[in-house]
Design an enzyme around this catalytic site. Structure first.
Site, PDB file in Angstrom:
ATOM      1  N   SER A 159      44.802  35.035  40.939  1.00  0.00           N
ATOM      2  CA  SER A 159      44.200  33.736  40.653  1.00  0.00           C
ATOM      3  C   SER A 159      44.472  32.753  41.791  1.00  0.00           C
ATOM      4  O   SER A 159      44.091  33.013  42.932  1.00  0.00           O
ATOM      5  CB  SER A 159      44.705  33.228  39.299  1.00  0.00           C
ATOM      6  OG  SER A 159      43.891  32.209  38.795  1.00  0.00           O
ATOM      7  N   ASP A 254      35.007  36.501  33.454  1.00  0.00           N
ATOM      8  CA  ASP A 254      35.908  35.570  34.130  1.00  0.00           C
ATOM      9  C   ASP A 254      35.069  34.501  34.818  1.00  0.00           C
ATOM     10  O   ASP A 254      34.165  34.832  35.594  1.00  0.00           O
ATOM     11  CB  ASP A 254      36.742  36.342  35.163  1.00  0.00           C
ATOM     12  CG  ASP A 254      37.724  35.471  35.931  1.00  0.00           C
ATOM     13  OD1 ASP A 254      37.777  34.245  35.701  1.00  0.00           O
ATOM     14  OD2 ASP A 254      38.444  36.029  36.784  1.00  0.00           O
ATOM     15  N   HIS A 284      39.732  37.152  32.844  1.00  0.00           N
ATOM     16  CA  HIS A 284      40.570  36.679  33.946  1.00  0.00           C
ATOM     17  C   HIS A 284      42.029  37.077  33.743  1.00  0.00           C
ATOM     18  O   HIS A 284      42.592  36.877  32.670  1.00  0.00           O
ATOM     19  CB  HIS A 284      40.460  35.156  34.060  1.00  0.00           C
ATOM     20  CG  HIS A 284      41.278  34.572  35.167  1.00  0.00           C
ATOM     21  ND1 HIS A 284      40.886  34.615  36.481  1.00  0.00           N
ATOM     22  CD2 HIS A 284      42.476  33.935  35.151  1.00  0.00           C
ATOM     23  CE1 HIS A 284      41.793  34.021  37.231  1.00  0.00           C
ATOM     24  NE2 HIS A 284      42.780  33.606  36.450  1.00  0.00           N
TER      25      HIS A 284
END
Length: 314
Positions: A159, A254, A284
């Site tokens: 991320s 995501d 995600h």
């Protein structure tokens, strides 16, 4: 493709909780919420050969880091993954990602060094990326004392941490050092404030929500000129030729899916060898869900082995 049933059940349970959304919390409250979630679903009791907490000199003071040696590691200098945790530059730390770093060390037979960069909003852009670059530079310079092979260093993260890794790779190329042999980008943030179909298609109800992303962005890079800087938005770099090859992990449900794919395609367009591992029925950072999702372990194993294979050729 519909969501994996196990993921759907997890989301149903999560959405049924009477907790306020993250964007309504203080940073301290959000950090506590994330710690609680990782305690619930993250990897547990992962054996490791050895861990050591160290301090790395940084531009804003010492940077905490943790060194992981895999089970049955020898005494030779080892291929190493320098890892930057996710959490929108606001949440996450060495503890929330400890189990994952242990898994990467063991599954890839890698040394892993996790870097606890400065977090927003207390320390906004460019604090995190400057710490990340300083850490990799110092690790290469001190490779001998760390048991690191300086010719076989990969950088990676998940991320926001993956976004940091992408930016550090670009910064290293521009500066001519440190040498980065590979980049592992899992669910990366590549353009702060960009606009893609996945940001709209998965705006709500899929674990990471676009309002949470906006809260992260406002905390880390509130200024428009900062968001346009490739150090914050690596997708905006004009030239990505000469960067290390990579492995990009994506999830179909995501909001960050499309910008991650765009960055992978941009790297490929510059002639880089980039593997895209796209999991169409997952969300995600599903790698967090080690306690409830078999694919989470499989994905970490595949990524760790990809890093190891790439560094083995250096």
């Amino acid at each position: 493709m519909p969501l994996d049933p196990l993921v759907q059940a997890f989301l149903d349970q999560l959405n049924a909780q009477p907790a306020p959304p993250m964007w309504e919390l203080t940073p301290a409250q959000a950090r506590e919420m994330f710690v609680a979630m990782m305690d619930l679903v993250g990897p547990k009791d992962v054996p490791i050969g050895k861990t050591e907490n160290i301090l790395i000199p940084g531009p804003g003071g010492d940077i905490a880091a943790r060194v992981y040696a895999p089970v049955a590691a020898g005494s030779d200098a080892q291929p190493t993954l320098v890892f930057f945790h996710g959490g929108g530059w606001v949440i996450g730390d060495l503890e929330t990602h400890d189990g994952l770093c242990r898994m990467f060390a063991n599954e890839g037979s890698l040394k892993v060094i996790a870097v606890d960069y400065r977090r927003a909003p207390e320390e906004p852009f460019p604090a995190a990326v400057d710490d990340a670059f300083a850490a990799v530079t110092w690790i290469e310079a001190n490779a001998a004392q760390l048991g690191v092979d300086p010719n076989r260093i990969a950088i990676g993260g998940d991320s926001a941490g993956a976004g940091l890794a992408a930016s550090v790779a670009q910064m290293a190329k521009a500066a001519g050092a440190p040498h980065v042999g590979f980049q592992l980008l899992m669910f990366p943030v590549t353009e702060i404030g960009g606009d893609t179909p996945s940001l709209h298609d998965f705006a709500e109800g899929f674990f990471l929500e676009t309002r949470t992303l906006q809260w992260f962005y406002d905390s880390y890079a509130p200024k428009a000129e900062d968001r346009a800087d490739p150090k914050a938005s690596p997708l905006l770099a004009e030239d990505v030729s000469g960067l290390p090859n990579g492995y990009v992990m994506l999830a179909g449900h995501d909001p960050l899916h499309d910008e991650g794919l765009r960055y992978a395609e941009k790297l490929r367009g510059a002639g880089l060898a980039v593997t895209v591992a796209d999991y169409p029925d997952l969300i995600h950072d599903f790698i967090y869900m080690q306690a409830v999702l078999p694919q989470a372990h499989e994905a970490v194993t595949a990524a760790a082995k990809a890093v190891a294979a790439a560094l083995a050729t250096k």
